[in-house]
Structures are given as C-alpha cells and as structure tokens.
Design a protein around this motif. Structure first.
Motif, PDB file in Angstrom:
ATOM      1  N   SER A 105       0.836  -1.192   0.000  1.00 35.68           N
ATOM      2  CA  SER A 105       0.000   0.000   0.000  1.00 35.68           C
ATOM      3  C   SER A 105       0.876   1.248   0.000  1.00 35.68           C
ATOM      4  O   SER A 105       2.028   1.224   0.464  1.00 35.68           O
ATOM      5  CB  SER A 105      -0.934   0.008   1.201  1.00 35.68           C
ATOM      6  OG  SER A 105      -0.151  -0.032   2.386  1.00 35.68           O
ATOM      7  N   ALA A 106       0.358   2.344  -0.482  1.00 33.14           N
ATOM      8  CA  ALA A 106       1.107   3.594  -0.584  1.00 33.14           C
ATOM      9  C   ALA A 106       1.273   4.216   0.805  1.00 33.14           C
ATOM     10  O   ALA A 106       0.432   4.084   1.680  1.00 33.14           O
ATOM     11  CB  ALA A 106       0.391   4.555  -1.515  1.00 33.14           C
ATOM     12  N   VAL A 107       2.378   4.907   0.972  1.00 29.12           N
ATOM     13  CA  VAL A 107       2.642   5.585   2.230  1.00 29.12           C
ATOM     14  C   VAL A 107       2.017   6.977   2.167  1.00 29.12           C
ATOM     15  O   VAL A 107       2.224   7.719   1.207  1.00 29.12           O
ATOM     16  CB  VAL A 107       4.162   5.677   2.489  1.00 29.12           C
ATOM     17  CG1 VAL A 107       4.435   6.450   3.751  1.00 29.12           C
ATOM     18  CG2 VAL A 107       4.779   4.315   2.492  1.00 29.12           C
ATOM     19  N   ASP A 108       1.249   7.352   3.196  1.00 26.55           N
ATOM     20  CA  ASP A 108       0.580   8.669   3.190  1.00 26.55           C
ATOM     21  C   ASP A 108       1.546   9.762   3.522  1.00 26.55           C
ATOM     22  O   ASP A 108       2.401   9.770   4.289  1.00 26.55           O
ATOM     23  CB  ASP A 108      -0.601   8.693   4.171  1.00 26.55           C
ATOM     24  CG  ASP A 108      -1.739   7.830   3.622  1.00 26.55           C
ATOM     25  OD1 ASP A 108      -1.818   7.683   2.401  1.00 26.55           O
ATOM     26  OD2 ASP A 108      -2.514   7.327   4.453  1.00 26.55           O
TER      27      ASP A 108
END
Length: 108
Positions: A105-108
C-alpha cells in the motif's frame, strides 16, 4: 561614429537608387511586320499494344500479414521459432511459477 556609419549607408543607398532610376533600360525588341509561321505540333507517341499494368495487386488486403496462417505441426510448428542472425543469444529464463506477492500500500 555610429552617426557617420548610418549617414554613409543612407548616402550610398540614395546614390544607388538614383543610379538605378537614371539608368536607361531597354525592353524586349518587338518586330511589327514579321511573317507568322505556325509551329509544327509535336509528334504523338504511339500507344502501347498491351496495357502497362498486366496484373493488379490488392495492397489493401493485409489480413495475412496481421494474422499469418498457422504452421502445421508436421512442419515443426510446436512453438515460437527464434532466428538469431549473426550471433547466438541465450534464451530468456522462464518466469517463476510461484504465487504473485501483493502490491504494498502507498505511504501517506
């Protein structure tokens, strides 16, 4: 210095214009009472006995190029054929046959 250069250029351009205007130019010579002789027509080339294009090729039929016919199995059509020209290159390794890891998942 720049004024002298501009003035000299303007003077030379003016002299060139006066020289061009003052020069007597002659036009084309016109002969008034010359006898008029018609020019002979160019010879007509003979027509060919048969048409130049004997067979018409349909170049818009590109289906065999986009989807070539399959090679029969008897002719060695078991798989893709790689043709090496001028050198030998090792075949690409087979992809791993394991499960595909999930995309992180992408890092915020």
């Amino acid at each position: 210095m720049v004024r002298w250069a501009i003035g000299g250029t303007a003077l030379l351009a003016g002299l060139a214009a006066l020289t061009w205007i003052g020069t007597k130019r002659t036009g084309p010579e016109i002969v008034v009472n010359a006898p008029v002789t018609p020019e002979p027509a160019p010879p007509v080339p003979p027509r060919p006995a048969e048409p130049a294009l004997v067979r018409v090729v349909d170049v818009t039929d590109i289906d065999p190029l986009l989807d070539p016919p399959s090679i029969p199995a008897a002719a060695g059509g078991a798989g893709p054929v790689l043709t090496a020209v001028g050198y030998e290159e090792p075949a690409a390794p087979a992809p791993p046959a394991g499960p595909v890891p999930p995309i992180p998942s992408a890092v915020d």
